[in-house]
Design a protein around this motif. Structure first.
Motif, short mmCIF file in Angstrom:
data_model
loop_
_atom_site.label_atom_id
_atom_site.label_comp_id
_atom_site.label_asym_id
_atom_site.label_seq_id
_atom_site.Cartn_x
_atom_site.Cartn_y
_atom_site.Cartn_z
N ILE A 158 -6.57 6.10 -26.90
CA ILE A 158 -6.74 4.83 -27.43
C ILE A 158 -6.94 4.91 -28.82
CG2 ILE A 158 -8.67 3.46 -27.40
CD1 ILE A 158 -7.25 2.84 -25.10
N GLU A 159 -7.51 5.85 -29.15
CA GLU A 159 -7.00 6.39 -30.65
C GLU A 159 -6.23 5.73 -31.92
OE1 GLU A 159 -8.02 10.13 -32.12
OE2 GLU A 159 -9.90 9.55 -33.02
N SER A 160 -4.94 5.78 -30.82
CA SER A 160 -3.24 5.40 -31.26
C SER A 160 -3.91 4.35 -31.81
CB SER A 160 -2.68 5.97 -30.80
OG SER A 160 -2.27 5.11 -29.88
N LEU A 161 -4.41 3.09 -30.99
CA LEU A 161 -4.80 2.43 -31.16
C LEU A 161 -5.11 1.47 -32.53
CD1 LEU A 161 -3.50 -1.07 -29.51
CD2 LEU A 161 -6.19 -0.57 -28.66
N PHE A 162 -6.20 2.33 -32.86
CA PHE A 162 -6.95 2.16 -34.63
C PHE A 162 -6.46 2.76 -35.48
CE2 PHE A 162 -9.62 1.43 -30.20
CZ PHE A 162 -10.41 1.05 -31.11
N SER A 163 -4.90 3.03 -35.24
CA SER A 163 -4.22 2.99 -36.47
C SER A 163 -3.10 2.84 -37.04
CB SER A 163 -3.27 4.62 -36.14
OG SER A 163 -2.17 4.31 -35.24
N VAL A 164 -3.36 1.39 -35.81
CA VAL A 164 -2.47 0.35 -36.71
C VAL A 164 -3.59 -0.83 -37.26
CG1 VAL A 164 -1.78 -1.57 -35.77
CG2 VAL A 164 -0.92 0.78 -34.23
N SER A 165 -2.92 -1.26 -38.07
CA SER A 165 -3.92 -2.26 -38.72
C SER A 165 -4.07 -3.40 -38.00
CB SER A 165 -3.26 -2.81 -40.19
OG SER A 165 -2.06 -3.26 -39.57
N GLU A 166 -5.16 -3.65 -38.26
CA GLU A 166 -5.68 -5.05 -37.65
C GLU A 166 -4.92 -6.07 -37.62
OE1 GLU A 166 -10.10 -6.91 -38.67
OE2 GLU A 166 -10.32 -4.68 -38.15
N LYS A 167 -4.40 -6.35 -38.44
CA LYS A 167 -3.58 -7.33 -38.91
C LYS A 167 -2.25 -7.53 -37.73
CE LYS A 167 -3.74 -10.92 -41.23
NZ LYS A 167 -3.85 -11.90 -41.75
N MET A 186 11.77 -5.00 -26.93
CA MET A 186 11.66 -6.38 -27.76
C MET A 186 10.64 -7.35 -28.82
SD MET A 186 11.80 -9.36 -24.76
CE MET A 186 11.29 -11.06 -25.10
N LEU A 187 9.57 -6.44 -28.42
CA LEU A 187 8.22 -6.67 -29.36
C LEU A 187 8.56 -6.10 -30.38
CD1 LEU A 187 4.77 -6.67 -29.39
CD2 LEU A 187 4.32 -4.95 -28.65
N GLN A 188 9.20 -4.55 -30.71
CA GLN A 188 9.62 -4.03 -32.02
C GLN A 188 10.40 -5.08 -32.55
OE1 GLN A 188 9.04 -1.35 -33.38
NE2 GLN A 188 7.62 -0.45 -31.96
N LYS A 189 11.32 -5.43 -31.94
CA LYS A 189 12.32 -6.71 -33.46
C LYS A 189 11.55 -8.00 -32.84
CE LYS A 189 15.89 -4.06 -32.15
NZ LYS A 189 15.55 -3.09 -31.37
N ILE A 190 10.26 -8.45 -32.23
CA ILE A 190 10.30 -10.09 -32.40
C ILE A 190 9.49 -8.80 -33.82
CG2 ILE A 190 7.87 -11.21 -31.56
CD1 ILE A 190 10.60 -11.69 -29.90
N LEU A 191 8.45 -8.50 -33.93
CA LEU A 191 7.58 -7.43 -34.46
C LEU A 191 8.55 -7.78 -36.45
CD1 LEU A 191 4.99 -4.89 -32.98
CD2 LEU A 191 4.14 -6.81 -34.26
N TYR A 192 9.34 -7.54 -36.11
CA TYR A 192 10.36 -7.60 -37.37
C TYR A 192 11.17 -8.65 -37.78
CZ TYR A 192 14.62 -7.13 -39.95
OH TYR A 192 15.55 -7.07 -40.93
N PHE A 193 11.16 -9.92 -36.79
CA PHE A 193 11.76 -11.65 -36.96
C PHE A 193 10.45 -11.99 -37.41
CE2 PHE A 193 14.72 -10.36 -33.75
CZ PHE A 193 16.36 -10.23 -34.80
N ILE A 194 8.82 -11.63 -37.01
CA ILE A 194 7.41 -12.29 -37.54
C ILE A 194 7.76 -12.15 -39.28
CG2 ILE A 194 5.50 -12.27 -37.28
CD1 ILE A 194 5.34 -12.12 -33.83
N GLN A 195 7.96 -10.45 -39.65
CA GLN A 195 7.67 -9.85 -40.93
C GLN A 195 7.94 -11.19 -42.15
OE1 GLN A 195 5.10 -9.12 -42.31
NE2 GLN A 195 5.33 -6.44 -43.08
N LEU A 226 2.05 3.71 -30.15
CA LEU A 226 0.81 3.05 -28.66
C LEU A 226 1.29 2.48 -27.38
CD1 LEU A 226 -1.82 1.38 -28.96
CD2 LEU A 226 -0.84 -1.25 -30.49
N PHE A 227 2.37 2.07 -27.97
CA PHE A 227 3.09 0.79 -25.94
C PHE A 227 3.84 2.25 -25.66
CE2 PHE A 227 1.22 -2.10 -28.89
CZ PHE A 227 0.15 -2.82 -28.02
N ARG A 228 4.05 3.35 -26.04
CA ARG A 228 5.17 4.58 -25.29
C ARG A 228 4.74 4.49 -23.91
NH1 ARG A 228 5.77 10.26 -27.97
NH2 ARG A 228 3.78 10.23 -27.80
N ASP A 229 4.12 4.58 -23.25
CA ASP A 229 3.06 5.03 -22.30
C ASP A 229 2.01 3.99 -21.62
OD1 ASP A 229 0.73 4.71 -23.35
OD2 ASP A 229 -0.29 7.03 -22.36
#
Ligand SMILES: [Zn+2]
Length: 336
Positions: A158-167, A186-195, A226-229
């Motif tokens: 859970i701690e790794s969840l908080f190492s990601v920015s709030e945005k 897929m999530l990784q790509k979607i985030l990249y396209f959003i950026q 964060l999402f590995r497991d």
């Protein structure tokens, strides 16, 4: 109890009449303090007198309980259940880990209202894995080794969840709201396209994280960790509760871009999206001179991604789904 069309016996009218459910404020004194609670009452549609309806008392008890807890800032039963799921710990061990008596949490789960002091401890553990870890270490001697290790491992993840920015968390929460199922790739790509789309349209990045050029395309390493497991459908994961409410804090522009990306790129699987990112300039430049056996890649600079998508925007008009679809179509034709 629905709002209309229900009938019951009215004591005033001495017959069965239709009743309506209304909200009414009552003042109640608890521990020498006056509180105003809004409760549901049934009112006879003919004479306007209050009626006693089966189930209404239970509902009122719940209403008063939740409003009292809200007024005093006390945790709910739901919060405690979440805490158990998130840290993978049973009710008795949780009680001991937090420094309470063994039966305290079980009693709260049965409806006993916690004191402010104990409630604050529960809330702190719910919002801060670092705090939970500290409590676990303090009370390690009271727990079995297995319970301690399980809860500690959960707190670490859970701690790794908080190492990601709030945005970033907000963006992810919104993507999950919009897409039924998202694989990690897929999530990784979607985030990249959003950026990319956001920075091209609004001249600045949406989140601060940098992505790297990994073998399978751009990857945000913190998000990967964060999402590995997590399960493939993270919504089924109790830890996802920590993301709840996050999406509401996005601006209209941010939501618009996420909608654009989810409705276009989001209909493809991770592998197809990879064919697109592999043919985009920022990724190709970052991979130059790299052999595919190197697992981690160079940073894809945010301005480079923005520059690329500014040009794509001039050519395709990526502020519309139509423009994005044309771009995707051209990129896939190029890749095949
Ligand atoms: Zn009546």
């Amino acid at each position: 109890m629905t709002d209309k069309g229900r009938r019951d016996f009215c004591m005033e009218c001495r017959k069965e009449t239709e009743y309506l459910l209304k909200k009414k404020d009552i003042v109640k004194t608890i521990r020498d303090k006056d509180y105003t609670f809004g409760i549901t009452v049934a009112v006879c549609a003919e004479c306007g007198e209050e009626m006693s309806i089966p189930g209404l008392i239970d509902k009122n008890v719940q209403e008063i309980d939740s409003q009292y807890r809200a007024a005093e800032g006390l945790v709910s039963i739901d919060d405690i259940e979440k805490l158990m799921k998130i840290y993978n710990i049973g009710k008795a061990p949780l009680s001991l880990a937090l420094g309470f008596g063994e039966v305290t949490i079980p009693r709260y789960l049965e409806g006993q209202v916690p004191s402010k002091e104990y409630s604050d401890v529960v809330r702190a553990a719910l919002v801060s894995p670092a705090y939970m870890k500290q409590k676990l270490m303090e009370n390690r001697g009271k727990l079995t080794d297995a319970a301690y290790k399980k809860a500690m491992a959960a707190a670490d993840s859970i701690e790794s969840l908080f190492s990601v920015s709030e945005k970033m968390l907000r963006v992810i929460a919104y993507v999950f709201e919009k897409l039924e199922e998202v694989t990690p790739l897929m999530l990784q790509k979607i985030l990249y396209f959003i950026q990319g789309v956001y920075s091209a349209l609004y001249g600045k990045p949406v989140f601060e994280e940098d992505c790297r050029a990994w073998v399978h395309g751009p990857v945000y390493p913190e998000v990967y960790e964060l999402f590995r497991d997590f399960k493939y459908n993270p919504i089924d994961d109790a830890r996802f509760a920590l993301l709840h409410g996050n999406a509401e804090a996005l601006t209209e522009e941010e939501k618009k871009v996420i909608d654009l990306v989810v409705n276009t790129f989001g209909i493809y699987g991770g592998k197809i999206l990879e064919r697109i990112t592999h043919n985009e300039d920022p990724w190709m430049e970052a991979r130059k001179g790299y052999c595919d056996s190197i697992p981690s890649g160079k940073i894809l600079p945010k301005d480079r991604i923005m520059m690329y998508y500014v040009i794509i925007n001039q050519k395709y008009g990526i502020d519309t789904e139509e423009g994005l679809r044309t771009y995707i179509h051209d990129m896939l034709a190029k890749a095949s």
